[in-house]
Design a protein around this motif. Structure first.
Motif, PDB file in Angstrom:
ATOM      1  N   GLY A 112       0.816  -1.211   0.000  1.00  0.00           N
ATOM      2  CA  GLY A 112       0.000   0.000   0.000  1.00  0.00           C
ATOM      3  C   GLY A 112       0.847   1.257   0.000  1.00  0.00           C
ATOM      4  N   THR A 113       1.869   1.272   0.842  1.00  0.00           N
ATOM      5  CA  THR A 113       2.774   2.421   0.915  1.00  0.00           C
ATOM      6  C   THR A 113       3.546   2.584  -0.393  1.00  0.00           C
ATOM      7  N   GLU A 114       4.021   1.488  -0.931  1.00  0.00           N
ATOM      8  CA  GLU A 114       4.790   1.518  -2.188  1.00  0.00           C
ATOM      9  C   GLU A 114       3.937   2.060  -3.339  1.00  0.00           C
ATOM     10  N   ALA A 115       2.706   1.561  -3.446  1.00  0.00           N
ATOM     11  CA  ALA A 115       1.828   1.990  -4.533  1.00  0.00           C
ATOM     12  C   ALA A 115       1.377   3.442  -4.353  1.00  0.00           C
ATOM     13  N   PHE A 116       0.972   3.810  -3.137  1.00  0.00           N
ATOM     14  CA  PHE A 116       0.491   5.170  -2.902  1.00  0.00           C
ATOM     15  C   PHE A 116       1.622   6.177  -3.086  1.00  0.00           C
ATOM     16  N   GLY A 117       2.813   5.827  -2.646  1.00  0.00           N
ATOM     17  CA  GLY A 117       3.966   6.708  -2.837  1.00  0.00           C
ATOM     18  C   GLY A 117       4.242   6.981  -4.306  1.00  0.00           C
ATOM     19  N   GLU A 118       4.115   5.957  -5.137  1.00  0.00           N
ATOM     20  CA  GLU A 118       4.344   6.138  -6.572  1.00  0.00           C
ATOM     21  C   GLU A 118       3.224   6.963  -7.203  1.00  0.00           C
ATOM     22  N   VAL A 119       1.997   6.772  -6.759  1.00  0.00           N
ATOM     23  CA  VAL A 119       0.889   7.571  -7.283  1.00  0.00           C
ATOM     24  C   VAL A 119       1.064   9.035  -6.883  1.00  0.00           C
TER      25      VAL A 119
END
Length: 186
Positions: A112-119
């Motif tokens: 979740g953190t990895e995906a949200f950070g990239e978004v």
């Protein structure tokens, strides 16, 4: 078509071939019922209509919905969805409301953190976003932790704000402005 990558994930626009998996995610009680009941779909027909709208909106020059499929890079397996909705376009940039939801089996593994950070990177660096807001119920510690790890700033605590599971609950609101994002990445 938007396609983003992190070390473990592919974050991309939905495609017509994703219709069945979109339904599986949006109707999954584990992923949706606990905290995302308001956007959960309850029938195949409802999902099909919503999915058609998602595909249609992605083609518009004034696109409003930037919610992406999140999948494992190695296998292509869908983990969930992450993104934002444009609330307003201003002279300084887009004002958006972000969110994310994942199948429970993938909670607590940093996806979740990895995906949200990239978004967030995409939003601020490529899509002209000025302000991101999001929030969660206070009891949803995992969601709040994602916001904190991605550098969002707690802006409000609304006590007894929302009726949920037979009682009133407190809602937390977080934000990140473009200049705050730049300072984080500085």
């Amino acid at each position: 078509m938007i396609r983003l990558e992190t070390p473990r994930l592919v974050i991309r626009d939905y495609m017509p071939c994703d219709e069945e998996e979109y339904y599986q995610l949006k109707s999954d009680e584990g992923a949706m019922l606990r905290y995302q009941w308001d956007i959960m779909v309850h029938s195949r027909e409802e999902s099909d209509r919503e999915f058609a709208g998602v595909l249609e909106d992605a083609l518009k020059p004034d696109r409003k919905f930037y919610f992406f499929r999140v999948e494992l890079k190695e296998s292509g397996r869908q983990l969930g969805s992450v993104g934002y909705t444009v609330g307003e376009r201003t002279p300084v940039g887009k004002l958006v409301h972000a969110g994310y939801f994942y199948f429970p089996e993938f909670w607590g593994q940093g996806y979740g953190t990895e995906a949200f950070g990239e978004v967030l990177r995409f939003a601020f660096e490529e899509d002209g976003v000025y302000r991101v807001t999001t929030g969660c119920l206070q009891e949803n510690r995992g969601s709040e932790r994602i916001m904190q790890k991605c550098g969002l700033i707690k802006e409000a605590e609304h006590v007894d704000w929302q009726w949920h599971q037979d009682r009133m609950k407190t809602r937390l609101e977080y934000r990140l402005l473009k200049q705050e994002y730049r300072q984080l990445k500085g």
